[in-house]
Design a protein around this motif. Structure first.
Motif, PDB file in Angstrom:
ATOM      1  N   HIS A   1       0.859  -1.194   0.000  1.00  0.00           N
ATOM      2  CA  HIS A   1       0.000   0.000   0.000  1.00  0.00           C
ATOM      3  C   HIS A   1       0.883   1.228   0.000  1.00  0.00           C
ATOM      4  O   HIS A   1       2.075   1.137   0.262  1.00  0.00           O
ATOM      5  N   TYR A   2       0.288   2.392  -0.220  1.00  0.00           N
ATOM      6  CA  TYR A   2       1.019   3.667  -0.182  1.00  0.00           C
ATOM      7  C   TYR A   2       2.197   3.600  -1.170  1.00  0.00           C
ATOM      8  O   TYR A   2       2.031   3.165  -2.291  1.00  0.00           O
TER       9      TYR A   2
ATOM     10  N   SER B   1      -4.356   1.068  -6.139  1.00  0.00           N
ATOM     11  CA  SER B   1      -4.152   1.737  -4.850  1.00  0.00           C
ATOM     12  C   SER B   1      -3.618   0.778  -3.785  1.00  0.00           C
ATOM     13  O   SER B   1      -3.243   1.202  -2.701  1.00  0.00           O
TER      14      SER B   1
END
Ligand code: ADE
Length: 224
Positions: free
Chosen positions: A113-114, A138
């Motif tokens: 993630h991120y 995402s």
């Protein structure tokens, strides 16, 4: 086969695995899917699992400690054949990889993630990095759904004869031939005569020709 999925949003993946073939595979006890919420392994009471990156720059990075804690716990319980990290800079998923992964016993899938995970996670724990295509999602969860679905249908006995994976596109580097069902004629468009002939040998030859023709037309790169 046992699949352990580590994620910050495991709830994203519950419904795709609770329907159709993946559900049937679990009901038949041919596959077990377990979710692990990374926040349960967070090191502080704020459930923090990410932090700013060293050197500056936008975007948070997933910290190594919660991931390490989770992976080490799983590894203390059983041996894993592969620890996979879903990431856009991984090897692009294809049918050969799915065939090979469907034969494994236990695998872990880590969803990024991120900005992704601290590089040391990749260096220390990950044995395979997989991307589902040249675009950025995402998070790795949708990639994990794709991967698990593609693997599950290949596990022996998951599909019956009528849905055998052996005749799927890509299984022999060819796209699948066209298929037809009732009615025999729709608005003047007829089912090819050969498929109604009952001559199984000729039907097989026709299907091979059609597969080759379709591959030449739509995916000539597969024939190289
Ligand atoms: N995470 C973000 N983008 C991804 C991709 N294309 N494949 C796998 N995991 C991802």
């Amino acid at each position: 086969m046992r699949i352990d999925i580590i994620s910050v949003v495991p709830e994203l993946m519950t419904s795709p695995f609770d329907a159709s073939i993946v559900k049937r595979a679990q009901e038949k006890k041919l596959v077990e899917i377990h979710f692990h919420n990374l926040r349960d392994y967070a090191k502080n009471k704020y459930n923090q699992i990410d932090d700013y990156q060293y050197g500056g720059g936008s975007g948070m990075v997933m910290m190594i400690e919660p991931i390490s804690k989770c992976i080490n716990k799983l590894k203390s319980e059983r041996e894993y054949d592969e620890i996979i990290y879903m990431t856009p800079d991984g090897e692009t998923l294809n049918q050969k990889m799915c065939n090979s992964l469907s034969l494994k016993g236990n695998i872990i899938i880590l969803c990024g993630h991120y900005k992704g995970v601290d590089q040391r996670v990749r260096d220390l724990y990950i044995t395979k990095e997989i991307s589902i295509g040249d675009y950025v999602l995402s998070g790795g969860e949708i990639g994990a759904i794709v991967l698990v679905d593609a693997i599950c249908r290949l596990i022996p006995s998951v599909l019956g004869d009528e849905t055998s994976a052996l005749t799927d596109s890509f299984q022999d580097d060819l796209l699948a031939p066209p298929v037809y069902t009732r009615p025999e004629e729709f608005e003047g468009k007829k089912v090819p005569e050969i498929l109604l002939s009952g001559n199984l040998k000729k039907i097989d030859v026709w299907r091979e020709e059609q597969a080759l023709e379709r591959t030449q037309k739509l995916r000539p790169d597969l024939l190289k």
